[in-house]
Write a protein that holds these residues in place. Structure first.
Motif, PDB file in Angstrom:
ATOM      1  N   ILE A   1     -14.792  23.137-106.534  1.00  0.00           N
ATOM      2  CA  ILE A   1     -14.759  21.669-106.548  1.00  0.00           C
ATOM      3  C   ILE A   1     -15.945  21.095-105.783  1.00  0.00           C
ATOM      4  N   TYR A   2     -16.204  21.639-104.600  1.00  0.00           N
ATOM      5  CA  TYR A   2     -17.316  21.112-103.792  1.00  0.00           C
ATOM      6  C   TYR A   2     -18.671  21.486-104.371  1.00  0.00           C
ATOM      7  N   SER A   3     -18.732  22.588-105.081  1.00  0.00           N
ATOM      8  CA  SER A   3     -20.006  22.974-105.703  1.00  0.00           C
ATOM      9  C   SER A   3     -20.340  22.096-106.906  1.00  0.00           C
ATOM     10  N   ARG A   4     -19.319  21.521-107.560  1.00  0.00           N
ATOM     11  CA  ARG A   4     -19.533  20.753-108.776  1.00  0.00           C
ATOM     12  C   ARG A   4     -19.448  19.244-108.589  1.00  0.00           C
ATOM     13  N   PHE A   5     -18.581  18.788-107.716  1.00  0.00           N
ATOM     14  CA  PHE A   5     -18.264  17.360-107.684  1.00  0.00           C
ATOM     15  C   PHE A   5     -18.539  16.691-106.340  1.00  0.00           C
ATOM     16  N   SER A   6     -19.189  17.388-105.416  1.00  0.00           N
ATOM     17  CA  SER A   6     -19.360  16.790-104.097  1.00  0.00           C
ATOM     18  C   SER A   6     -20.736  17.099-103.553  1.00  0.00           C
ATOM     19  N   LYS A   7     -21.071  16.430-102.461  1.00  0.00           N
ATOM     20  CA  LYS A   7     -22.310  16.701-101.759  1.00  0.00           C
ATOM     21  C   LYS A   7     -22.102  16.389-100.284  1.00  0.00           C
ATOM     22  N   LEU A   8     -23.022  16.900 -99.464  1.00  0.00           N
ATOM     23  CA  LEU A   8     -22.917  16.691 -98.032  1.00  0.00           C
ATOM     24  C   LEU A   8     -23.237  15.236 -97.711  1.00  0.00           C
ATOM     25  N   ASN A   9     -22.313  14.573 -97.040  1.00  0.00           N
ATOM     26  CA  ASN A   9     -22.477  13.168 -96.690  1.00  0.00           C
ATOM     27  C   ASN A   9     -22.334  13.010 -95.181  1.00  0.00           C
ATOM     28  N   MET A  10     -23.306  12.342 -94.554  1.00  0.00           N
ATOM     29  CA  MET A  10     -23.347  12.257 -93.101  1.00  0.00           C
ATOM     30  C   MET A  10     -22.103  11.601 -92.519  1.00  0.00           C
ATOM     31  N   TYR A  11     -21.663  10.508 -93.108  1.00  0.00           N
ATOM     32  CA  TYR A  11     -20.531   9.776 -92.544  1.00  0.00           C
ATOM     33  C   TYR A  11     -19.221  10.523 -92.770  1.00  0.00           C
ATOM     34  N   MET A  12     -19.121  11.220 -93.898  1.00  0.00           N
ATOM     35  CA  MET A  12     -17.959  12.074 -94.121  1.00  0.00           C
ATOM     36  C   MET A  12     -17.911  13.187 -93.074  1.00  0.00           C
ATOM     37  N   LEU A  13     -19.098  13.733 -92.750  1.00  0.00           N
ATOM     38  CA  LEU A  13     -19.167  14.780 -91.732  1.00  0.00           C
ATOM     39  C   LEU A  13     -18.697  14.273 -90.377  1.00  0.00           C
ATOM     40  N   TYR A  14     -19.100  13.062 -90.020  1.00  0.00           N
ATOM     41  CA  TYR A  14     -18.691  12.508 -88.734  1.00  0.00           C
ATOM     42  C   TYR A  14     -17.171  12.441 -88.609  1.00  0.00           C
ATOM     43  N   LEU A  15     -16.510  12.008 -89.671  1.00  0.00           N
ATOM     44  CA  LEU A  15     -15.051  11.934 -89.656  1.00  0.00           C
ATOM     45  C   LEU A  15     -14.434  13.325 -89.523  1.00  0.00           C
ATOM     46  N   CYS A  16     -15.054  14.295 -90.189  1.00  0.00           N
ATOM     47  CA  CYS A  16     -14.536  15.667 -90.149  1.00  0.00           C
ATOM     48  C   CYS A  16     -14.687  16.305 -88.773  1.00  0.00           C
ATOM     49  N   LEU A  17     -15.642  15.828 -87.975  1.00  0.00           N
ATOM     50  CA  LEU A  17     -15.939  16.473 -86.698  1.00  0.00           C
ATOM     51  C   LEU A  17     -15.181  15.881 -85.512  1.00  0.00           C
ATOM     52  N   VAL A  18     -14.388  14.831 -85.749  1.00  0.00           N
ATOM     53  CA  VAL A  18     -13.650  14.201 -84.646  1.00  0.00           C
ATOM     54  C   VAL A  18     -12.662  15.183 -84.021  1.00  0.00           C
ATOM     55  N   VAL A  19     -11.812  15.802 -84.830  1.00  0.00           N
ATOM     56  CA  VAL A  19     -10.805  16.731 -84.295  1.00  0.00           C
ATOM     57  C   VAL A  19     -11.449  17.989 -83.721  1.00  0.00           C
ATOM     58  N   PRO A  20     -12.448  18.623 -84.391  1.00  0.00           N
ATOM     59  CA  PRO A  20     -13.125  19.746 -83.738  1.00  0.00           C
ATOM     60  C   PRO A  20     -13.686  19.395 -82.361  1.00  0.00           C
ATOM     61  N   PHE A  21     -14.232  18.180 -82.218  1.00  0.00           N
ATOM     62  CA  PHE A  21     -14.734  17.732 -80.914  1.00  0.00           C
ATOM     63  C   PHE A  21     -13.607  17.717 -79.885  1.00  0.00           C
ATOM     64  N   LEU A  22     -12.437  17.223 -80.283  1.00  0.00           N
ATOM     65  CA  LEU A  22     -11.278  17.214 -79.391  1.00  0.00           C
ATOM     66  C   LEU A  22     -10.826  18.629 -79.060  1.00  0.00           C
ATOM     67  N   GLU A  23     -10.918  19.541 -80.037  1.00  0.00           N
ATOM     68  CA  GLU A  23     -10.543  20.942 -79.801  1.00  0.00           C
ATOM     69  C   GLU A  23     -11.492  21.597 -78.800  1.00  0.00           C
ATOM     70  N   PHE A  24     -12.794  21.255 -78.879  1.00  0.00           N
ATOM     71  CA  PHE A  24     -13.742  21.780 -77.888  1.00  0.00           C
ATOM     72  C   PHE A  24     -13.297  21.357 -76.483  1.00  0.00           C
ATOM     73  N   GLY A  25     -13.025  20.056 -76.340  1.00  0.00           N
ATOM     74  CA  GLY A  25     -12.636  19.532 -75.038  1.00  0.00           C
ATOM     75  C   GLY A  25     -11.316  20.093 -74.554  1.00  0.00           C
ATOM     76  N   HIS A  26     -10.354  20.245 -75.475  1.00  0.00           N
ATOM     77  CA  HIS A  26      -9.038  20.778 -75.112  1.00  0.00           C
ATOM     78  C   HIS A  26      -9.166  22.217 -74.615  1.00  0.00           C
ATOM     79  N   GLY A  27      -9.941  23.030 -75.327  1.00  0.00           N
ATOM     80  CA  GLY A  27     -10.139  24.417 -74.916  1.00  0.00           C
ATOM     81  C   GLY A  27     -10.835  24.514 -73.573  1.00  0.00           C
ATOM     82  N   MET A  28     -11.821  23.645 -73.347  1.00  0.00           N
ATOM     83  CA  MET A  28     -12.539  23.627 -72.069  1.00  0.00           C
ATOM     84  C   MET A  28     -11.586  23.289 -70.924  1.00  0.00           C
TER      85      MET A  28
END
Length: 494
Positions: A126-153
């Motif tokens: 699906i991502y190979s055919r119908f999607s592309k890397l989008n900066m603002y979509m990436l920002y939304l995707c990285l919110v929880v990983p950022f919290l996981e970094f802080g939680h683990g620390m």
């Protein structure tokens, strides 16, 4: 419409999958697997329904669409060929598996069977055919990983902002075991590095990427697993090679290196000034930070950055070919030297017992019939094979203090057992193909490195780890996005 739904799906699995827990750390792998299944199945249903109503198609239209796409894409990329081969090898290993139920649904608590791979490969397509890397979509995707970094620390500092059932020092954040946490970091920290490397310097977005990456580096150094050093090594090996073609990229590389040095220095300061109680045993990564290695890296990178600025002003020629040859020679010497060193120290205790696991796993593979060596015994069926032989079961349980061996703690070796030689060729071929195609696109597609870094770091880290539901789906989505980049030009980052 499908692209929009794909964005929503990615945001959901980045937000809910890492955070979801049913009974704290108890059976956490099982809980996360069913969370992944639920979200994936829901969107598999939504995608065709939304496409049908949004475009107001007739059922007969899809026949023409499918035939048209097949005709249009007769020339497949190497990555697409290996994706199809991977699907074939997964189905083949299932057909000839020794335990059909386990091979399809996966081993309880891991759930990396055929069903999971079908979901993963579907969304990769699906991502190979119908999607592309989008900066603002990436920002939304990285919110929880950022919290996981802080939680683990915070957990490593002895601070537990959330009370979680069955917690102990080997569990971190809401991801569980250190290996699971490190596998998650192998995707999301290099992703931040790629954004920091490619984003316009000293803008608001740049500083957001800088903060994210800094916390990600701190999480890697504090989490406790020495194997996580491979995440940083792999990312910088690829980043250096990618940067040798341009002086501007060298300066961007040095900014990422300064970020690494600063992160290590922050860890050093936290220990020596704040004097908190570290909740895990001493390890290589922590010792590097406490020996002021971060200050050395930061100072060296800052000096080289200023020199590059000077060379650019006085127009010193940039000798790309010479730099690549020197780097290639140094990298080869480093790999040979490291290999020689580990061969001399390798024993059953190597890598927290991985030496023994790898030796036993190779012995298990050698016991296969010729056909099993070719196609494997089925995904997640390593323990099922062991339990078929009473003598082998007793040997494994005795070797690992009553614990059953479920994977080889090396993804290539695990694939060798589960999907055989065919599966290993497909596995290595897939990662080699996507990395080759992404690096080949670096001039036309600057964002290619954003996908390339986490894909390569995931591959290298899994040499001492294993596939898991909190990292593998993300890696294959990035492969899909990488395929979309290699098929068309789209400049996602300024």
């Amino acid at each position: 419409m499908i692209q929009l739904i794909a964005y929503i799906y990615l945001i959901m699995i980045c937000a809910f999958l890492p955070m979801y827990m049913r009974e704290g750390y108890y059976e956490l792998g099982e809980a996360k697997a069913w969370c992944y299944y639920f979200i994936s199945i829901a969107f598999i249903i939504i995608i065709p329904i939304a496409d049908f109503f949004y475009h107001k198609r007739k059922i007969s239209d899809y026949k023409d669409i499918i035939i048209g796409k097949i005709k249009k894409e007769r020339e497949l990329t190497y990555t697409q060929i290996f994706l199809l081969a991977t699907l074939f090898s997964c189905i083949l290993s299932f057909v000839f598996s020794i335990d059909k139920k386990t091979a399809f649904f996966g081993y309880e608590g891991w759930r990396c069977g055929l069903l999971t791979m079908l979901f993963i490969l579907f969304y990769c397509y699906i991502y190979s055919r119908f999607s592309k890397l989008n900066m603002y979509m990436l920002y939304l995707c990285l919110v929880v990983p950022f919290l996981e970094f802080g939680h683990g620390m915070l957990n490593r500092m002895g601070i537990y902002p959330v009370e979680i059932y069955a917690s102990n020092n080997s569990f971190l954040a809401t991801l569980g075991n250190i290996n699971w946490y490190s596998g998650f970091l192998s995707i999301f920290v290099p992703l931040g590095m790629g954004i920091l490397y490619r984003i316009t310097l000293f803008t608001y977005d740049f500083w957001m990427a800088f903060i994210y990456t800094t916390l990600g580096f701190i999480a890697i150094f504090m989490q406790g697993s020495e194997g996580a050093v491979l995440i940083i090594i792999a990312a910088f090996v690829l980043l250096i090679w990618h940067s040798l073609g341009d002086r501007t990229l060298i300066k961007r590389l040095l900014i990422v290196a300064m970020t690494l040095g600063l992160s290590m220095s922050i860890v050093d300061i936290m220990f020596n000034i704040l004097s908190f109680n570290y909740t895990y045993e001493s390890n290589l990564l922590m010792n590097i930070c406490l020996s002021h290695g971060g200050f050395i890296i930061f100072a060296a990178a800052f000096f080289m950055y200023q020199m590059e600025r000077l060379f650019a002003e006085i127009k010193v020629p940039f000798r790309e070919k010479d730099y690549k040859i020197i780097y290639g020679v140094l990298l080869t010497i480093g790999v040979i030297g490291t290999g020689y060193y580990f061969c001399n120290i390798f024993n059953d205790d190597f890598g927290n017992g991985r030496g023994l696991i790898w030796r036993v796993s190779l012995d298990i593979f050698k016991s296969f019939s010729p056909w099993q060596q070719l196609v494997g015994v089925g995904q997640d069926c390593m323990s099922s094979y062991i339990q078929q032989d009473g003598q082998l079961t007793a040997f494994v349980l005795d070797s690992f203090n009553g614990t059953m061996l479920t994977n080889a703690h090396n993804d290539i070796l695990t694939v060798l057992i589960e999907r055989g030689l065919i599966g290993v060729v497909c596995y290595i071929g897939l990662f080699a193909a996507i990395l080759y195609e992404l690096l080949k696109k670096k001039e036309k597609e600057p964002a290619a490195i954003v996908c390339g870094l986490p894909i390569f770091s995931y591959l290298v880290f899994n040499l001492v780890s294993f596939a898991q539901i909190t990292s593998m789906p993300y890696a294959y989505i990035l492969i899909g996005l990488g395929v979309s980049m290699t098929r068309k030009y789209a400049n996602y980052f300024s």
